[in-house]
Every structure is written in structure tokens, then in C-alpha cells.
Design a protein around this motif. Structure first.
Motif, PDB file in Angstrom:
ATOM      1  N   ASP A  32       0.796  -1.229   0.000  1.00 49.22           N
ATOM      2  CA  ASP A  32       0.000   0.000   0.000  1.00 49.22           C
ATOM      3  C   ASP A  32       0.829   1.281   0.000  1.00 49.22           C
ATOM      4  N   TYR A  33       2.031   1.233   0.550  1.00 51.97           N
ATOM      5  CA  TYR A  33       2.830   2.451   0.707  1.00 51.97           C
ATOM      6  C   TYR A  33       4.068   2.492  -0.185  1.00 51.97           C
ATOM      7  N   GLN A  34       4.163   1.598  -1.145  1.00 49.73           N
ATOM      8  CA  GLN A  34       5.309   1.584  -2.060  1.00 49.73           C
ATOM      9  C   GLN A  34       5.427   2.947  -2.751  1.00 49.73           C
ATOM     10  N   GLY A  35       6.606   3.548  -2.660  1.00 50.73           N
ATOM     11  CA  GLY A  35       6.856   4.828  -3.315  1.00 50.73           C
ATOM     12  C   GLY A  35       6.290   6.039  -2.591  1.00 50.73           C
ATOM     13  N   LYS A  36       5.759   5.853  -1.399  1.00 50.84           N
ATOM     14  CA  LYS A  36       5.194   6.976  -0.635  1.00 50.84           C
ATOM     15  C   LYS A  36       6.156   7.370   0.476  1.00 50.84           C
ATOM     16  N   ASP A  37       5.875   8.492   1.097  1.00 49.04           N
ATOM     17  CA  ASP A  37       6.701   9.031   2.179  1.00 49.04           C
ATOM     18  C   ASP A  37       6.091   8.607   3.519  1.00 49.04           C
ATOM     19  N   LEU A  38       6.322   7.353   3.895  1.00 47.11           N
ATOM     20  CA  LEU A  38       5.693   6.739   5.060  1.00 47.11           C
ATOM     21  C   LEU A  38       6.406   7.089   6.361  1.00 47.11           C
ATOM     22  N   VAL A  39       5.593   7.455   7.359  1.00 46.16           N
ATOM     23  CA  VAL A  39       6.079   7.665   8.721  1.00 46.16           C
ATOM     24  C   VAL A  39       5.266   6.765   9.646  1.00 46.16           C
ATOM     25  N   LEU A  40       5.956   5.890  10.349  1.00 48.85           N
ATOM     26  CA  LEU A  40       5.318   5.052  11.362  1.00 48.85           C
ATOM     27  C   LEU A  40       5.422   5.768  12.701  1.00 48.85           C
ATOM     28  N   ALA A  47       3.223  -0.127  22.150  1.00 49.43           N
ATOM     29  CA  ALA A  47       3.365  -0.401  20.718  1.00 49.43           C
ATOM     30  C   ALA A  47       4.810  -0.521  20.263  1.00 49.43           C
ATOM     31  N   VAL A  48       5.779  -0.236  21.105  1.00 50.30           N
ATOM     32  CA  VAL A  48       7.176  -0.223  20.674  1.00 50.30           C
ATOM     33  C   VAL A  48       7.650  -1.615  20.239  1.00 50.30           C
ATOM     34  N   VAL A  49       7.197  -2.661  20.896  1.00 52.21           N
ATOM     35  CA  VAL A  49       7.605  -4.014  20.532  1.00 52.21           C
ATOM     36  C   VAL A  49       7.023  -4.369  19.163  1.00 52.21           C
ATOM     37  N   PHE A  50       5.735  -4.120  18.994  1.00 54.47           N
ATOM     38  CA  PHE A  50       5.064  -4.378  17.726  1.00 54.47           C
ATOM     39  C   PHE A  50       5.691  -3.565  16.594  1.00 54.47           C
ATOM     40  N   MET A  51       5.952  -2.274  16.822  1.00 51.72           N
ATOM     41  CA  MET A  51       6.539  -1.453  15.766  1.00 51.72           C
ATOM     42  C   MET A  51       7.942  -1.934  15.407  1.00 51.72           C
ATOM     43  N   GLY A  52       8.722  -2.321  16.387  1.00 48.30           N
ATOM     44  CA  GLY A  52      10.064  -2.829  16.099  1.00 48.30           C
ATOM     45  C   GLY A  52      10.024  -4.024  15.159  1.00 48.30           C
ATOM     46  N   ASP A  53       9.103  -4.933  15.403  1.00 45.28           N
ATOM     47  CA  ASP A  53       8.957  -6.096  14.528  1.00 45.28           C
ATOM     48  C   ASP A  53       8.343  -5.706  13.185  1.00 45.28           C
ATOM     49  N   LEU A  54       7.306  -4.877  13.223  1.00 43.40           N
ATOM     50  CA  LEU A  54       6.589  -4.502  12.004  1.00 43.40           C
ATOM     51  C   LEU A  54       7.484  -3.775  11.012  1.00 43.40           C
ATOM     52  N   MET A  55       8.265  -2.818  11.474  1.00 45.28           N
ATOM     53  CA  MET A  55       9.078  -2.021  10.551  1.00 45.28           C
ATOM     54  C   MET A  55      10.127  -2.871   9.839  1.00 45.28           C
ATOM     55  N   ARG A  56      10.545  -3.956  10.463  1.00 40.86           N
ATOM     56  CA  ARG A  56      11.519  -4.835   9.809  1.00 40.86           C
ATOM     57  C   ARG A  56      10.884  -5.700   8.728  1.00 40.86           C
ATOM     58  N   THR A  57       9.550  -5.767   8.693  1.00 37.98           N
ATOM     59  CA  THR A  57       8.862  -6.534   7.647  1.00 37.98           C
ATOM     60  C   THR A  57       8.366  -5.644   6.519  1.00 37.98           C
ATOM     61  N   ILE A  58       8.515  -4.334   6.660  1.00 39.86           N
ATOM     62  CA  ILE A  58       8.069  -3.390   5.634  1.00 39.86           C
ATOM     63  C   ILE A  58       9.215  -3.162   4.668  1.00 39.86           C
ATOM     64  N   ASP A  59       8.968  -3.483   3.397  1.00 40.13           N
ATOM     65  CA  ASP A  59      10.006  -3.398   2.375  1.00 40.13           C
ATOM     66  C   ASP A  59       9.802  -2.169   1.492  1.00 40.13           C
ATOM     67  N   THR A  60       9.757  -1.022   2.122  1.00 38.24           N
ATOM     68  CA  THR A  60       9.731   0.263   1.437  1.00 38.24           C
ATOM     69  C   THR A  60      10.277   1.290   2.420  1.00 38.24           C
ATOM     70  N   ARG A  61      10.656   2.423   1.904  1.00 44.25           N
ATOM     71  CA  ARG A  61      11.255   3.461   2.752  1.00 44.25           C
ATOM     72  C   ARG A  61      10.243   3.930   3.795  1.00 44.25           C
ATOM     73  N   CYS A  62      10.711   4.041   5.033  1.00 47.32           N
ATOM     74  CA  CYS A  62       9.845   4.583   6.085  1.00 47.32           C
ATOM     75  C   CYS A  62      10.695   5.224   7.175  1.00 47.32           C
ATOM     76  N   ALA A  63      10.095   6.198   7.821  1.00 50.56           N
ATOM     77  CA  ALA A  63      10.699   6.844   8.982  1.00 50.56           C
ATOM     78  C   ALA A  63       9.866   6.447  10.193  1.00 50.56           C
ATOM     79  N   ILE A  64      10.431   6.647  11.375  1.00 45.73           N
ATOM     80  CA  ILE A  64       9.692   6.337  12.594  1.00 45.73           C
ATOM     81  C   ILE A  64       9.754   7.510  13.566  1.00 45.73           C
ATOM     82  N   ASP A  65       8.708   7.605  14.369  1.00 42.91           N
ATOM     83  CA  ASP A  65       8.680   8.583  15.449  1.00 42.91           C
ATOM     84  C   ASP A  65       7.788   8.009  16.547  1.00 42.91           C
ATOM     85  N   PHE A  66       7.750   8.696  17.666  1.00 42.48           N
ATOM     86  CA  PHE A  66       7.035   8.183  18.829  1.00 42.48           C
ATOM     87  C   PHE A  66       6.206   9.273  19.483  1.00 42.48           C
ATOM     88  N   MET A  67       5.072   8.864  20.018  1.00 41.65           N
ATOM     89  CA  MET A  67       4.244   9.729  20.852  1.00 41.65           C
ATOM     90  C   MET A  67       3.898   8.942  22.101  1.00 41.65           C
TER      91      MET A  67
END
Length: 182
Positions: A32-40, A47-67
Motif C-alpha cells: 500500500d505504501y510503495q513509493g510513498k513518504d511513510l512515517v510510522l 506499541a514499541v515491541v510491535f513497531m520494532g517487529d513490524l518495521m523490519r517486515t516493511i520493504d519500502t522506505r519509512c521513517a519512525i517517530d514516537f508519541m
């Protein structure tokens, strides 16, 4: 830590179940996010454990931040009052934002957070939740685009989910024995 913790009534999702769920979500998000400017954006702390695992399975450029937001008074029920404890470090204007949540029950806190983030004018704003609690007779304030799995309306811990800052490090999701939090 393969043995079940003595405070756990039963395991709902094993470590292997979790890996499969996260892999499936990562594949969907990649497509869904191929070629987009994704921020997780992970909602701390659960959610930090889930995001750590999830971002390693995403095969497109993404940035991360936290709230970090606070809405739980006694740790078991939402107080209805939401406050931002830690805000984003980056500007999300014009970017595709995906909020990464550990568990969605009423969705009231997440609804507040989404309104706050939408005022910052992202290109898109969606939610990925690992668990969506099946709460009988109640509608959720937020409709997530990505759902890992549903779970019963019980007190669940493990894989980032806690009670009183305990159990986050369990490699599975389990139902906490009622006598622990009663």
C-alpha cells in the motif's frame, strides 16, 4: 521464557502466531505504501515491541517517530482524559502517517490522537493495530486500516502489553489471571 508465566491464565497468541501476523501486516503495508513518504508513529510504550517487529517486515522506505499519551487512571480502565506526554520530533505535513498501536478497545484515546495529528496536515493518516478487542455491544471510535487479529475482551498482557509496567517482555500474548489485577 518459553514456559507460561504463573500469572497468565492462558496464552492467546504464541510467538509463532505473532510472527505470522506481523509478517502479513508488513506485506500489506509494503504494497500500500510503495513509493510513498511513510512515517510510522508508535504510541508508547506498548506499541514499541510491535513497531520494532513490524518495521523490519516493511520493504519500502519509512521513517519512525514516537508519541506518548496518557489516558489510564488506575491502569485498568480509561479515565476519559487524554494528554500528550511526548510529542513527535518530526514534521508530518504532507507525509503518509501510519499510527502503530498495540491494542484497540474503545478507540477513544486513538480518536483524540488522530484528530490532533490530522490538524498537522499529513497526506494520509491511518492506523495499524496488533490487537482489536471484541467488545460486545460497543462500537469503536476508530476504524483501523490494518488489523493484526481480534482478541477477546479480557485483560491481555505480553508482547508489549502490560499491567503496572509488568509482563511487556513476554514473547506471547496471554490473559492475565483476574486475581492479579483485582
Amino acid at each position: 521464557m518459553e514456559a507460561m508465566h504463573p500469572d497468565i491464565e492462558r496464552v492467546l497468541f504464541t510467538e509463532d502466531d505473532i510472527k505470522g501476523i506481523v509478517k502479513r501486516l508488513g506485506e500489506q503495508i509494503t504494497q500500500d505504501y510503495q513509493g510513498k513518504d511513510l512515517v510510522l508513529i508508535a504510541v508508547l510504550r506498548g506499541a514499541v515491541v510491535f513497531m520494532g517487529d513490524l518495521m523490519r517486515t516493511i520493504d519500502t522506505r519509512c521513517a519512525i517517530d514516537f508519541m506518548a499519551v496518557s489516558s489510564y487512571g488506575d491502569g485498568a480502565k480509561s479515565s476519559g482524559i487524554v494528554r500528550i506526554v511526548k510529542d513527535l520530533d518530526m514534521d508530518i505535513k504532507g507525509r503518509d502517517v501510519l499510527i502503530v498501536e498495540d491494542v484497540l478497545d474503545s478507540g477513544l484515546t486513538l480518536k483524540y490522537l488522530m484528530k490532533n495529528l490530522s490538524n498537522r496536515h499529513p497526506a494520509s493518516l491511518e492506523v495499524a493495530t496488533f490487537l482489536w478487542k471484541d467488545v460486545p455491544g460497543r462500537t469503536t471510535a476508530v476504524d483501523p486500516k490494518y488489523v493484526g487479529t481480534h482478541c477477546p475482551n479480557e485483560f491481555v498482557v505480553g508482547y508489549g502489553l502490560d499491567y503496572a509496567e509488568r509482563y511487556r517482555n513476554l514473547p506471547y500474548v496471554g490473559v492475565l489471571k483476574p486475581e492479579v489485577y483485582s
